[in-house]
Design a protein around this motif. Structure first.
Motif, short mmCIF file in Angstrom:
data_model
loop_
_atom_site.label_atom_id
_atom_site.label_comp_id
_atom_site.label_asym_id
_atom_site.label_seq_id
_atom_site.Cartn_x
_atom_site.Cartn_y
_atom_site.Cartn_z
N ASN A 101 0.03 1.06 -8.83
CA ASN A 101 -1.24 1.80 -8.80
C ASN A 101 -0.95 3.29 -8.75
O ASN A 101 -0.16 3.75 -9.61
N ASP A 102 -1.50 4.06 -7.87
CA ASP A 102 -1.51 5.52 -7.98
C ASP A 102 -0.19 6.18 -8.41
O ASP A 102 0.86 5.84 -7.87
N GLN A 135 2.79 4.06 -6.69
CA GLN A 135 2.57 2.93 -5.80
C GLN A 135 3.02 1.66 -6.52
O GLN A 135 2.51 1.34 -7.60
N TRP A 143 -1.19 -6.12 -5.90
CA TRP A 143 -0.98 -5.12 -4.86
C TRP A 143 -0.31 -5.73 -3.63
O TRP A 143 -0.63 -6.84 -3.22
N MET A 150 3.79 -2.10 -0.42
CA MET A 150 3.71 -0.82 -1.12
C MET A 150 4.93 0.06 -0.86
O MET A 150 5.29 0.36 0.27
N PHE A 166 2.49 4.54 1.40
CA PHE A 166 1.30 4.83 0.59
C PHE A 166 1.48 6.15 -0.17
O PHE A 166 2.53 6.77 -0.13
N SER A 167 0.41 6.59 -0.81
CA SER A 167 0.50 7.70 -1.77
C SER A 167 0.88 9.03 -1.12
O SER A 167 0.64 9.25 0.07
N ARG A 169 -4.84 9.80 4.76
CA ARG A 169 -3.79 9.47 3.79
C ARG A 169 -3.77 10.39 2.57
O ARG A 169 -4.60 11.26 2.41
N ASP A 170 -2.77 10.14 1.75
CA ASP A 170 -2.61 10.70 0.40
C ASP A 170 -2.35 12.21 0.41
O ASP A 170 -3.03 12.99 -0.28
N GLU A 191 -10.11 9.47 -1.72
CA GLU A 191 -8.68 9.23 -1.74
C GLU A 191 -8.00 10.23 -2.67
O GLU A 191 -8.64 10.82 -3.55
N CYS A 192 -6.70 10.41 -2.49
CA CYS A 192 -5.85 11.14 -3.43
C CYS A 192 -6.43 12.49 -3.87
O CYS A 192 -6.82 12.66 -5.03
N TRP A 250 -10.29 -0.42 -9.16
CA TRP A 250 -10.09 -1.38 -8.07
C TRP A 250 -11.02 -2.58 -8.16
O TRP A 250 -10.74 -3.63 -7.57
C1 FRU Z 1 -5.74 4.71 -3.86
C2 FRU Z 1 -5.08 4.17 -2.62
C3 FRU Z 1 -4.60 5.29 -1.73
C4 FRU Z 1 -3.48 4.64 -0.96
C5 FRU Z 1 -2.88 3.72 -1.99
C6 FRU Z 1 -2.34 2.45 -1.44
O1 FRU Z 1 -5.73 3.84 -4.94
O2 FRU Z 1 -5.97 3.30 -1.93
O3 FRU Z 1 -5.60 5.85 -0.92
O4 FRU Z 1 -2.57 5.60 -0.49
O5 FRU Z 1 -3.90 3.43 -2.92
O6 FRU Z 1 -1.67 1.71 -2.43
#
Ligand code: FRU
Length: 502
Positions: free
Chosen positions: A26-27, A43, A51, A54, A83-84, A154-155, A209-210, A307
């Motif tokens: 993912n990210d 990710q 998923w 991670m 995570f990210s 996060r992120d 996020e991110c 998602w």
């Molecule tokens: C975004 C996210 C981030 C997190 C990551 C986990 O897609 O939910 O916020 O860090 O994916 O895989």
């Protein structure tokens, strides 16, 4: 469970986009140009194609189109999922992880602490460093370095701020459930001091996020620097599910002040269309930009999935591609500062895989017309169209005569649309078959589209990249027709060029 092995032909594997060999991603994380190479971390579930577990996967490229996969860079363990986050080149060795002569790369990532670990259930920011230009990584022993006691923090995206207020590292991260971007500063990447909070504002239909924060000259004028704050949200995008929004304003080293906020606080559901979106399609999420890209270019990559159905898309043994890398610039459009995007990869260096197809000044009669000699599944289509009497007109790609993916303009509505209801395999998730739209206005009475088609995706850049729409599609590998169409009347093709890449 071990990584899945291919049971059917890998017909969806993209030619011009990154996808892991046989695992989930993912990210995009830690995007950085370093040592003459673009590094894409991401990710990754190293053990499966859904998923979980991670960790940060790793790939590199020199042309932003072809990628080499490397071993997992930062792996999860019994304490934490990785995570990210982002990577900076600590050129003055402020962190002390390297030496003055051999400064480190420093990754700032979210530790998602597992139940039973020292910080079970919390998300906090941690460091790892690399002394071999990004290929192997060591976790800092004093992690986490920034802990708010939050389960939704996060992120982290770290940038170097050099401005009126001084020179230091700035982190933007999210309090996801509060729809807030929180800003911190540091001199050494280890000790972080709170600066400010941005949000909630504009779209808050899902967790934030991110985030990312970067300066760009407005209309190419270096004396008129603006700051862009991007933040992804899930769900709550303009066409459902995951998407990214952005704000344009100023950053004084402490606070980001948005000049493009439409609604403060929680979202007004009737105003979703007024917010500024990085992309209006269903499959453009977790977009972040590269650190240290050459020539001050601002390059972004997003995860090309949503998602809502991410874990179900019918690719095997891998799951999810990244988008093309895009170069982002900032222009005044209809009186507002807007991001303009174009594909950034070195397409000119790619071998062309078939004869180019072109047309000029050609009428499209009512109906759908397959273009003989234009078929392909990895191609760029550049088309300029002038409306006639048709209520809708445009292209059908990855078609098989009757079916395909429709990319159209409805001039009276002022919309660009992608209709993937007939795009191939759509029944793996009820929300996948969709007709999605974005607002688009004619420029001097014409519409131009650049469409990148790559085996399982279409990325549409409309009006020179003022509006973009990115969507996954899963057609049969035999569905390669390209057609033009007009509904309820006529339209004109001013210019059409199709370049084949595979
Ligand atoms: C975004 C996210 C981030 C997190 C990551 C986990 O897609 O939910 O916020 O860090 O994916 O895989």
């Amino acid at each position: 469970m071990t990584a899945a092995t291919a049971t059917t032909a890998d017909t969806f594997r993209p030619a011009l986009h990154y996808a892991a060999r046989n695992t989930w991603l993912n990210d995009p994380n830690g995007l950085i140009f370093h040592g003459g190479v673009y590094h894409l971390y991401y990710q990754n579930n190293p053990l499966d194609s859904v998923w979980g577990n991670m960790s940060w996967g790793h790939a590199t490229s020199t042309d932003l189109l072809t990628w080499t996969e490397h071993p997992v860079a930062i792996a999860c363990d019994e304490e934490e999922d990785i995570f990210s986050g982002s990577i900076v080149f600590d050129r003055d060795n402020t962190s002390g992880f390297g030496t003055g002569a051999a400064p480190p790369l420093v990754a700032v990532y979210t530790s998602a602490f597992k139940p039973g670990s020292a910080h079970g259930g919390l998300q906090a920011q941690s460091l790892a460093y690399s002394l071999d230009s990004g290929y192997t990584w060591t976790k800092h022993t004093a992690n986490p370095v920034l802990n708010r006691g939050s389960a939704e923090f996060r992120d982290p995206k770290v940038i170097r701020y050099d401005g009126a207020a001084g020179s230091y590292w700035v982190m933007v991260a999210v309090e996801a459930q509060d729809f807030q971007v929180v800003l911190y500063r540091s001199d050494d990447l280890r000790d972080w001091e709170y600066l400010s909070t941005f949000g909630p504002a504009n779209a808050t239909g899902g967790v934030w996020e991110c985030p990312d924060l970067f300066p760009l000259p407005l209309d190419g004028d270096p004396a008129n620097l603006k700051w862009v704050l991007t933040v992804n949200l899930n769900p709550g995008g303009p066409n459902m599910g995951s998407a990214g929004q952005y704000f344009v304003g100023d950053f004084d080293g402490t606070t980001f002040a948005s000049a493009t906020t439409v609604t403060e606080g929680l979202q007004d559901p009737d105003r979703l269309g007024e917010y500024q979106w990085l992309d209006w399609g269903r499959d453009y999420y977790a977009a972040v930009s590269f650190s240290d890209a050459p020539d001050d270019r601002r390059l972004m990559i997003a995860w090309m999935n949503n998602w809502e159905y991410a874990n179900q898309i019918p690719t095997t043994p891998w799951r999810s591609p990244m988008t093309l890398a895009r170069e982002i610039s900032l222009h005044t459009i209809h009186g507002r500062p807007r991001l303009v995007q174009r594909a950034a990869g070195d397409f000119a260096a790619l071998p062309e895989a078939g004869p180019a197809f072109s047309l000029t000044d050609t009428a499209i009669a009512n109906g759908t017309h397959i273009l003989e000699g234009a078929a392909g599944s990895v191609q760029r289509i550049d088309i300029t169209l002038t409306p006639g009497t048709a209520e809708e007109f445009g292209l059908v790609v990855r078609g098989d005569g009757a079916r395909g993916t429709r990319i159209g303009i409805r001039p009276a509505e002022g919309t660009l649309l992608i209709d993937r209801r007939d795009s191939g395999d759509t029944d793996f998730h009820e929300s996948f078959p969709s007709i999605d739209s974005a607002p688009v206005l004619a420029t001097e009475a014409t519409y131009d589209l650049t469409v990148y088609v790559d085996r399982c995706s279409v990325e549409v850049f409309a009006q020179g990249g003022q509006v973009t729409m990115t969507e996954l599609i899963f057609p049969a590998d035999t569905s390669t027709d390209v057609a033009v169409y007009a509904t309820g009347g006529t339209a004109t093709i001013n210019r059409l060029e199709i370049t084949q890449f595979g």
